[in-house]
Design a protein around this motif. Structure first.
Motif, PDB file in Angstrom:
ATOM      1  N   GLY A 144      31.104  -3.342  -5.228  1.00 27.25           N
ATOM      2  CA  GLY A 144      31.188  -4.721  -5.599  1.00 27.25           C
ATOM      3  C   GLY A 144      31.089  -4.937  -7.241  1.00 27.25           C
ATOM      4  N   THR A 172      34.863  -6.010  -9.159  1.00 22.92           N
ATOM      5  CA  THR A 172      34.549  -7.296 -10.235  1.00 22.92           C
ATOM      6  C   THR A 172      34.593  -6.954 -11.891  1.00 22.92           C
ATOM      7  OG1 THR A 172      32.139  -7.246 -10.074  1.00 22.92           O
ATOM      8  CG2 THR A 172      33.414  -8.690  -8.440  1.00 22.92           C
ATOM      9  N   PHE A 192      35.973 -10.797  -1.583  1.00 21.59           N
ATOM     10  CA  PHE A 192      35.131 -10.075  -0.719  1.00 21.59           C
ATOM     11  C   PHE A 192      35.272 -10.466   0.847  1.00 21.59           C
ATOM     12  CE2 PHE A 192      32.497  -9.485  -4.743  1.00 21.59           C
ATOM     13  CZ  PHE A 192      32.617  -8.084  -4.761  1.00 21.59           C
ATOM     14  N   THR A 247      28.148  -8.416  -3.419  1.00 20.20           N
ATOM     15  CA  THR A 247      28.196  -9.533  -4.306  1.00 20.20           C
ATOM     16  C   THR A 247      27.034  -9.216  -5.072  1.00 20.20           C
ATOM     17  OG1 THR A 247      27.018 -10.952  -2.873  1.00 20.20           O
ATOM     18  CG2 THR A 247      29.213 -11.275  -2.894  1.00 20.20           C
ATOM     19  N   ALA A 292      28.085  -7.181  -7.798  1.00 18.45           N
ATOM     20  CA  ALA A 292      28.732  -8.055  -8.893  1.00 18.45           C
ATOM     21  C   ALA A 292      27.808  -8.791  -9.955  1.00 18.45           C
ATOM     22  CB  ALA A 292      29.817  -8.759  -8.243  1.00 18.45           C
ATOM     23  N   ASP A 293      26.926  -9.455  -9.114  1.00 13.39           N
ATOM     24  CA  ASP A 293      25.742 -10.141  -9.735  1.00 13.39           C
ATOM     25  C   ASP A 293      25.052  -9.455 -10.759  1.00 13.39           C
ATOM     26  OD1 ASP A 293      26.753 -12.514  -8.288  1.00 13.39           O
ATOM     27  OD2 ASP A 293      25.368 -12.179  -6.558  1.00 13.39           O
ATOM     28  N   SER A 301      30.983 -12.673 -11.910  1.00  9.13           N
ATOM     29  CA  SER A 301      31.198 -13.861 -11.013  1.00  9.13           C
ATOM     30  C   SER A 301      32.303 -14.388 -10.843  1.00  9.13           C
ATOM     31  CB  SER A 301      30.581 -15.276 -11.717  1.00  9.13           C
ATOM     32  OG  SER A 301      31.344 -15.584 -12.771  1.00  9.13           O
ATOM     33  N   TYR A 318      34.497 -13.735  -8.256  1.00  9.97           N
ATOM     34  CA  TYR A 318      34.823 -13.200  -6.873  1.00  9.97           C
ATOM     35  C   TYR A 318      34.656 -14.581  -6.098  1.00  9.97           C
ATOM     36  CZ  TYR A 318      29.682 -13.343  -6.339  1.00  9.97           C
ATOM     37  OH  TYR A 318      28.182 -13.673  -6.251  1.00  9.97           O
ATOM     38  N   VAL A 342      34.264 -15.367  -1.563  1.00  4.46           N
ATOM     39  CA  VAL A 342      33.616 -14.587  -0.373  1.00  4.46           C
ATOM     40  C   VAL A 342      34.536 -15.199   0.694  1.00  4.46           C
ATOM     41  CG1 VAL A 342      31.904 -14.455   1.113  1.00  4.46           C
ATOM     42  CG2 VAL A 342      31.248 -13.842  -1.240  1.00  4.46           C
TER      43      VAL A 342
END
Length: 521
Positions: free
Chosen positions: A419, A423, A431, A449, A452-453, A458, A460, A462
């Protein structure tokens, strides 16, 4: 082959009846010596559903299932004996029992014997590593066939006999079980093949699926963390991969892989390839374009067997594939086929016409498309990173990626890194599901995620359903974009909690492209 002969070949002990004489079938029934000696074995398998009349059934004790519980079913299907590491109470069959120290090794050895040791009649190239195995297999097979060698192949994408027709395995694995390996090698030989290329996974080496194969060349691509839960860590993973190098008389080693130094000197003969290291086979001045990669090939000169062993020659090479890393795969293939007698000029001529590998940086196009859709099997952080970096080099506007991760016990630790990587490199990430198996898709995506976070990304979306995710990415990416569909590659099914469902990444991509074109009018 008669059962006593096979038992002797396998070093098997025929379990005696407790307190009596003869051959044990069960505690109350004996098989007399005459009948035992006349028992003919025609096949071997560890799967009771694959038993045919005359088969030897191998009872393997797995982590959660005792294979002996299927012995009675094997008997009903026509098995003539059971082989294992010791009869257990789960075995309710009335079959002779052969006891061995290692059932998986015996499964492979029996398969070799019953198929007539087919690899002894072939020149066999084996390929192992974390990434690059499949592409290197296809490159090697293509060069051999293009230069006049009748060759078969076993790879993740399927297998080919000498006729070149791609066929699929029944199960989802890189290398099938030992009896299937030997059967396919036998079919290659019977069709007139003189060479074979085998992609050898760490599972195949650990589980003795390629035991008994007579290797001529072993290729090492590189290793990075994968399947560590199976191998008990990187050292175990390396040790299982190394088995291929230990079994071959000639090794082709990636000098840029940090693990390479621990492989040097294992095979009786070896050569090296690389980009950054001082290897014998080297790609210099690599240039990436939309049509592929160009590089200067430096390779051992014709007099390398003479006094001037340090002499090298140089020539230009072109590979019609995206991705700088594919230079490594090309180098490995060229070095391997050269060992089998293919000249460098002939190999390079073949390389220029290479049509690609199904699901490996495979471009999908439809008329009037204003974006590029690429399918790649990348399903781990390193392979995803390499694919995205390669596509970034040839992207005109934005780079999008549709990606998920497998469920079940398949390395959940890779989800957060995937992730983060997706990103960080791509402009936008969708995702979605990959092969969730029995793991909730929401749980898998939440881990991706989270990666990514944690990186502060951010960018992305879902969308759990893969079809909807692909449609979203393809229809919303801007003109000139590249959309990577990562993870599924050439696979023909998607594995969900309720079972397998048919799947085609190419069909999904084409449907989405047609939808985009219709929306544009």
């Amino acid at each position: 082959m008669f059962l006593p002969e096979l038992a002797e070949l396998l070093g098997a002990r025929i379990v005696p009846v407790r307190g009596g004489a003869g051959f044990a079938v069960c505690d109350t029934k004996l098989l007399d010596a005459a009948a035992f000696n006349k028992t003919e074995v025609t096949a071997v398998t560890h799967n009771s559903q694959w038993v045919t009349p005359g088969a030897l059934f191998v009872a393997i004790n797995g982590d959660s299932v005792d294979g002996h519980k299927f012995a009675a079913a094997a008997e009903q299907a026509g098995a003539v004996a059971v082989l294992g590491e010791g009869r257990t109470a789960a075995d309710e069959s009335n079959l002779p029992y052969l006891q061995v120290p290692n059932a998986r090794q015996a499964l492979a050895d029996a398969a070799v014997a019953l198929t007539g040791d087919p690899s002894a009649d072939l020149r066999v190239i084996g390929i192992t590593g974390t990434d690059g195995k499949t592409t290197t297999s296809w490159l090697t097979r293509y060069i051999l066939r293009a230069t006049g060698t009748s060759v078969g192949m076993l790879s993740t994408a399927g297998y080919e006999l000498a006729d070149g027709e791609l066929q699929q395995f029944e199960g989802r694995f890189t290398t099938p079980e030992a009896p299937q390996v030997q059967q396919i090698l036998g079919e290659m030989r019977d069709q007139g093949a003189t060479a074979a290329v085998i992609e050898s996974s760490s599972h195949a080496l650990l589980m003795e699926r390629v035991r008994g194969v007579k290797w001529d060349v072993a290729i090492w691509t590189h290793i990075s963390p994968e399947h560590l839960n199976t191998h008990g860590g990187m050292e175990g993973y390396f040790a299982d991969k190394r088995k291929l190098i230990e079994a071959a008389p000639f090794a082709v080693l990636n000098a840029d892989d940090p693990w390479c130094e621990r492989l040097r000197g294992i095979a009786p003969e070896e050569t090296t390839y690389g980009v950054d290291s001082e290897a014998e086979w080297r790609a210099l001045n690599i240039a990436e374009t939309a049509s592929g990669i160009d590089f200067t090939l430096q390779y051992p000169g014709d007099d390398r067997e003479g006094n001037n062993v340090d002499a090298f020659a140089q020539t230009q090479a072109h590979l019609p594939m995206l991705g700088r890393y594919n230079a490594y795969n090309a180098l490995a293939a060229i070095a391997a086929v050269n060992r089998l007698g293919v000249s460098v000029p002939d190999a390079l001529r073949a390389l220029r016409e290479f049509p690609g590998v199904p699901g490996r940086m495979q471009t999908v196009q439809e008329p009037q498309s204003d974006i590029n859709v690429v399918i790649d099997f990348a399903h781990a952080e390193k392979s995803l990173e390499k694919a995205l970096q390669a596509l970034r080099e040839v992207t005109e506007t934005e780079l999008w990626v549709v990606v998920g991760a497998a469920g079940g016990t398949r390395d959940p630790s890779k989800r957060e890194p995937m992730g983060r990587i997706a990103t960080t490199i791509a402009d936008h990430v969708v995702f979605t599901e990959d092969d969730p198996y029995f793991t909730p898709v929401q749980e898998i995506i939440a881990q991706m995620t989270a990666g990514a976070d944690a990186a502060g990304n951010s960018n992305y979306t879902v969308i759990e359903d893969r079809t909807a995710a692909i449609n979203f990415a393809v229809t919303n990416a801007p003109a000139g974009a590249v959309v990577l569909l990562a993870g599924k590659g050439p696979e023909s099914t998607i594995e969900r909690a309720h079972g397998s469902a048919p799947w085609s990444e190419i069909a999904a991509a084409k449907t989405a492209l047609n939808l985009r074109n219709s929306m544009r009018g």
